[in-house]
Motif scaffolding. Structure first.
Motif, PDB file in Angstrom:
ATOM      1  N   PHE A  36       0.761  -1.045  -0.059  1.00 44.19           N
ATOM      2  CA  PHE A  36      -0.060  -0.036  -0.095  1.00 44.19           C
ATOM      3  C   PHE A  36       0.666   1.148   0.006  1.00 44.19           C
ATOM      4  O   PHE A  36       0.660   2.243  -0.738  1.00 44.19           O
ATOM      5  CB  PHE A  36      -1.082   0.168   1.234  1.00 44.19           C
ATOM      6  CG  PHE A  36      -1.627   1.357   1.514  1.00 44.19           C
ATOM      7  CD1 PHE A  36      -2.609   1.811   0.758  1.00 44.19           C
ATOM      8  CD2 PHE A  36      -1.216   2.137   2.606  1.00 44.19           C
ATOM      9  CE1 PHE A  36      -3.005   3.024   0.997  1.00 44.19           C
ATOM     10  CE2 PHE A  36      -1.685   3.117   2.520  1.00 44.19           C
ATOM     11  CZ  PHE A  36      -2.715   3.893   1.990  1.00 44.19           C
ATOM     12  N   ARG A  37       2.117   1.359   0.819  1.00 46.32           N
ATOM     13  CA  ARG A  37       2.878   2.287   0.822  1.00 46.32           C
ATOM     14  C   ARG A  37       3.363   2.622  -0.631  1.00 46.32           C
ATOM     15  O   ARG A  37       3.504   3.733  -0.838  1.00 46.32           O
ATOM     16  CB  ARG A  37       3.852   2.372   1.970  1.00 46.32           C
ATOM     17  CG  ARG A  37       3.388   2.212   3.447  1.00 46.32           C
ATOM     18  CD  ARG A  37       4.473   2.390   4.199  1.00 46.32           C
ATOM     19  NE  ARG A  37       4.938   3.547   4.317  1.00 46.32           N
ATOM     20  CZ  ARG A  37       6.123   4.096   5.329  1.00 46.32           C
ATOM     21  NH1 ARG A  37       6.326   3.260   6.069  1.00 46.32           N
ATOM     22  NH2 ARG A  37       6.498   5.117   5.193  1.00 46.32           N
ATOM     23  N   ARG A  40       0.837   4.182  -2.677  1.00 43.04           N
ATOM     24  CA  ARG A  40       0.573   5.594  -2.457  1.00 43.04           C
ATOM     25  C   ARG A  40       1.780   6.595  -2.846  1.00 43.04           C
ATOM     26  O   ARG A  40       1.452   7.574  -3.106  1.00 43.04           O
ATOM     27  CB  ARG A  40       0.563   5.540  -0.856  1.00 43.04           C
ATOM     28  CG  ARG A  40       0.152   7.109  -0.300  1.00 43.04           C
ATOM     29  CD  ARG A  40       0.094   7.292   1.212  1.00 43.04           C
ATOM     30  NE  ARG A  40      -0.138   8.578   1.604  1.00 43.04           N
ATOM     31  CZ  ARG A  40      -0.030   8.633   2.971  1.00 43.04           C
ATOM     32  NH1 ARG A  40       0.074   7.989   3.891  1.00 43.04           N
ATOM     33  NH2 ARG A  40      -0.392  10.034   3.132  1.00 43.04           N
ATOM     34  N   LEU A  46      -3.881  10.154  -3.878  1.00 41.04           N
ATOM     35  CA  LEU A  46      -4.678   9.380  -2.607  1.00 41.04           C
ATOM     36  C   LEU A  46      -4.452  10.292  -1.194  1.00 41.04           C
ATOM     37  O   LEU A  46      -5.388  10.179  -0.545  1.00 41.04           O
ATOM     38  CB  LEU A  46      -3.907   8.158  -2.617  1.00 41.04           C
ATOM     39  CG  LEU A  46      -4.482   7.289  -1.544  1.00 41.04           C
ATOM     40  CD1 LEU A  46      -5.941   6.773  -1.879  1.00 41.04           C
ATOM     41  CD2 LEU A  46      -3.530   5.867  -1.263  1.00 41.04           C
ATOM     42  N   ASP A  47      -3.651  11.032  -1.281  1.00 43.79           N
ATOM     43  CA  ASP A  47      -3.607  11.994  -0.349  1.00 43.79           C
ATOM     44  C   ASP A  47      -4.655  13.091   0.147  1.00 43.79           C
ATOM     45  O   ASP A  47      -5.130  13.175   0.881  1.00 43.79           O
ATOM     46  CB  ASP A  47      -2.328  12.857  -0.063  1.00 43.79           C
ATOM     47  CG  ASP A  47      -1.145  12.108   0.162  1.00 43.79           C
ATOM     48  OD1 ASP A  47      -1.181  10.964   0.613  1.00 43.79           O
ATOM     49  OD2 ASP A  47       0.042  12.760  -0.126  1.00 43.79           O
ATOM     50  N   LEU A  50      -7.396  10.416   1.407  1.00 42.15           N
ATOM     51  CA  LEU A  50      -7.267   9.955   2.645  1.00 42.15           C
ATOM     52  C   LEU A  50      -6.224  10.792   3.103  1.00 42.15           C
ATOM     53  O   LEU A  50      -5.138  10.354   3.242  1.00 42.15           O
ATOM     54  CB  LEU A  50      -6.704   8.473   2.588  1.00 42.15           C
ATOM     55  CG  LEU A  50      -7.721   7.430   2.103  1.00 42.15           C
ATOM     56  CD1 LEU A  50      -7.164   6.261   1.986  1.00 42.15           C
ATOM     57  CD2 LEU A  50      -8.871   7.412   2.937  1.00 42.15           C
ATOM     58  N   TYR A  52      -5.389  11.799   6.286  1.00 46.57           N
ATOM     59  CA  TYR A  52      -4.582  11.345   7.577  1.00 46.57           C
ATOM     60  C   TYR A  52      -5.141  10.089   8.070  1.00 46.57           C
ATOM     61  O   TYR A  52      -6.134   9.429   7.212  1.00 46.57           O
ATOM     62  CB  TYR A  52      -4.983  12.184   8.463  1.00 46.57           C
ATOM     63  CG  TYR A  52      -6.403  12.286   9.077  1.00 46.57           C
ATOM     64  CD1 TYR A  52      -6.926  11.604   9.877  1.00 46.57           C
ATOM     65  CD2 TYR A  52      -7.159  13.414   8.382  1.00 46.57           C
ATOM     66  CE1 TYR A  52      -8.170  11.636  10.164  1.00 46.57           C
ATOM     67  CE2 TYR A  52      -8.705  13.414   8.423  1.00 46.57           C
ATOM     68  CZ  TYR A  52      -9.124  12.615   9.604  1.00 46.57           C
ATOM     69  OH  TYR A  52     -10.398  12.698   9.875  1.00 46.57           O
ATOM     70  N   THR A  54      -3.501   6.908   7.759  1.00 47.42           N
ATOM     71  CA  THR A  54      -3.255   5.815   6.674  1.00 47.42           C
ATOM     72  C   THR A  54      -2.256   5.080   7.152  1.00 47.42           C
ATOM     73  O   THR A  54      -1.733   4.092   6.336  1.00 47.42           O
ATOM     74  CB  THR A  54      -2.683   6.734   5.379  1.00 47.42           C
ATOM     75  OG1 THR A  54      -1.524   7.448   5.542  1.00 47.42           O
ATOM     76  CG2 THR A  54      -4.009   7.278   4.723  1.00 47.42           C
ATOM     77  N   GLU A 152      -2.304   9.114  14.714  1.00 50.67           N
ATOM     78  CA  GLU A 152      -3.060   9.206  13.574  1.00 50.67           C
ATOM     79  C   GLU A 152      -2.242  10.004  12.688  1.00 50.67           C
ATOM     80  O   GLU A 152      -2.341   9.449  11.191  1.00 50.67           O
ATOM     81  CB  GLU A 152      -4.280   9.917  13.893  1.00 50.67           C
ATOM     82  CG  GLU A 152      -5.409   9.915  12.883  1.00 50.67           C
ATOM     83  CD  GLU A 152      -6.973  10.178  13.248  1.00 50.67           C
ATOM     84  OE1 GLU A 152      -7.692   9.588  12.926  1.00 50.67           O
ATOM     85  OE2 GLU A 152      -6.628  11.161  14.243  1.00 50.67           O
ATOM     86  N   GLU A 155       2.543   7.439   9.637  1.00 56.39           N
ATOM     87  CA  GLU A 155       2.309   6.996   8.532  1.00 56.39           C
ATOM     88  C   GLU A 155       2.919   5.455   8.318  1.00 56.39           C
ATOM     89  O   GLU A 155       2.793   4.565   7.388  1.00 56.39           O
ATOM     90  CB  GLU A 155       2.627   7.565   7.127  1.00 56.39           C
ATOM     91  CG  GLU A 155       1.861   8.895   6.991  1.00 56.39           C
ATOM     92  CD  GLU A 155       2.298   9.626   5.861  1.00 56.39           C
ATOM     93  OE1 GLU A 155       3.346   9.405   5.196  1.00 56.39           O
ATOM     94  OE2 GLU A 155       1.724  10.688   5.420  1.00 56.39           O
ATOM     95  N   SER A 177      -6.404  -0.751  13.148  1.00 62.29           N
ATOM     96  CA  SER A 177      -6.684  -1.487  11.922  1.00 62.29           C
ATOM     97  C   SER A 177      -7.029  -2.989  11.716  1.00 62.29           C
ATOM     98  O   SER A 177      -7.916  -3.365  11.070  1.00 62.29           O
ATOM     99  CB  SER A 177      -5.362  -1.558  10.840  1.00 62.29           C
ATOM    100  OG  SER A 177      -4.691  -0.079  10.982  1.00 62.29           O
TER     101      SER A 177
END
Length: 368
Positions: A36-37, A40, A46-47, A50, A52, A54, A152, A155, A177
């Motif tokens: 996922f990273r 991204r 995507l920022d 989403l 924050y 993530t 939060e 990352e 998560s």
């Protein structure tokens, strides 16, 4: 940062013995997050969707000694990352001190922890995190809000370990998560743990030790098994310093010591902690045989529901009732304690006349 420790974990993921699917599920979550990273980084838009929250936050919950800390270290080593272990009481006290003495804020100390993790590409690990996120109604930390904000914003990957998940702050659950439950090992997993811990050449053991019988008799978690191995090795070294050999007697005595420690950890009203088992019980052969049959039945029940796939809901509906009768002083209480010791469970003493009261009928709330 003061209150945290950054290090390179050395635990091999293959040495962690967990219930089927648990280890694979945790590793899969971390690997998916790595993908996922990467996605991204290739998709900056995507920022906007989403902005924050993530990061990946996994909670490991379960009794002490079931492998939560070991798994956190193993996952970090498997991923090729450092682990940042956070001592929340020390971190919290230093944050408060900095805020009062230097005009700073508590959040600055928390910021420094996650900044260190980001710069080191480390996994953050909060062990025994019930000290962090105690329920606010129960007098939890006033600094929870600042810490949750920093979590939060982070990352990366955060591991939380607790043996009291119900004590966590309600706001924390919205930031988790995935939750993984670590249960005490069944006898097959215990045998595997024994074999792994004693397979090293530096822990020489007699070849005649029946590890299957040891694993079945002593229902210990991995942490207590490790302590029992150490106790057995200490006994062997005490006999022969230059060429020690661990015997089955050493292992059994090590297990007995750990059983007493495990029983002391369980706390409830009117608890009775057994201190010895059937081997030390003075009784007739007939009584001893019946007690052994009852213990074997309960252990077989653990195998049936723990290893053969029957659900825990079925196990909750099963039980064994036994009547110990005879004149005072004939060892009835002592026999009950011996059964509890062999099963690795404390006893709850119930005063039946007091429970029934004047009506002669038990109140459901009192029984529970």
């Amino acid at each position: 940062a003061r209150g945290s420790h950054l290090y390179d974990p050395k635990v091999d993921v293959g040495s962690v013995v967990l219930a089927p699917g648990l280890k694979e599920g945790i590793l899969s979550s971390v690997e998916r997050f790595a993908n996922f990273r990467e996605y991204r980084r290739r998709s900056p838009a995507l920022d906007e969707a989403l902005p924050y929250g993530t990061g990946l936050t996994l909670m490991f919950c379960g009794p002490s000694g079931t492998g939560k800390t070991m798994m956190a270290n193993a996952v970090a080593a498997h991923a090729g990352k450092k682990l940042l272990l956070v001592d929340f009481p020390l971190l919290s006290s230093s944050a408060a001190s900095d805020g009062m003495n230097e005009g700073g804020s508590a959040a600055s100390r928390f910021q420094s922890v996650f900044r260190e993790a980001e710069l080191s590409d480390a996994i953050v690990f909060f062990d025994e995190c019930e000290q962090l996120f105690a329920q606010r109604d129960g007098g939890g930390s006033s600094q929870v809000a600042e810490l949750l904000t920093e979590m939060e914003r982070f990352e990366g990957v955060v591991f939380l370990a607790t043996n009291r998940p119900y004590d966590l702050d309600e706001a924390m659950y919205r930031r988790i998560s995935e939750v993984f439950e670590f249960k005490p090992p069944n006898h097959v997993e215990r045998r595997r743990i024994w074999e792994l811990l004693t397979s090293h050449e530096s822990i020489p053991c007699e070849g005649s030790i029946d590890w299957e019988a040891v694993a079945l008799r002593y229902e210990l978690t991995g942490g207590f098994i490790k302590n029992a191995v150490l106790a057995a090795l200490l006994a062997a070294v005490g006999r022969q310093r230059n060429d020690p050999i661990v015997t089955e007697e050493d292992v059994v005595e090590g297990c007995r010591k750990q059983m007493r420690g495990a029983l002391q950890m369980r706390d409830f009203d009117r608890r009775v902690v057994p201190t010895s088992g059937l081997d030390d019980l003075v009784c007739s052969d007939a009584v001893r045989t019946k007690l052994r049959d009852m213990i074997d039945l309960e252990k077989a029940r653990g195998v049936l529901f723990g290893s053969w796939g029957f659900g825990d809901d079925m196990r909750d509906r099963q039980g064994t009732a036994a009547l110990f009768w005879g004149p005072p002083g004939t060892g009835r209480n002592r026999a009950a304690e011996a059964v509890g010791y062999e099963l690795g469970r404390p006893l709850k003493a119930v005063d039946l006349p007091q429970l029934l009261g004047r009506t002669g009928k038990a109140n459901a709330a009192s029984v529970s």
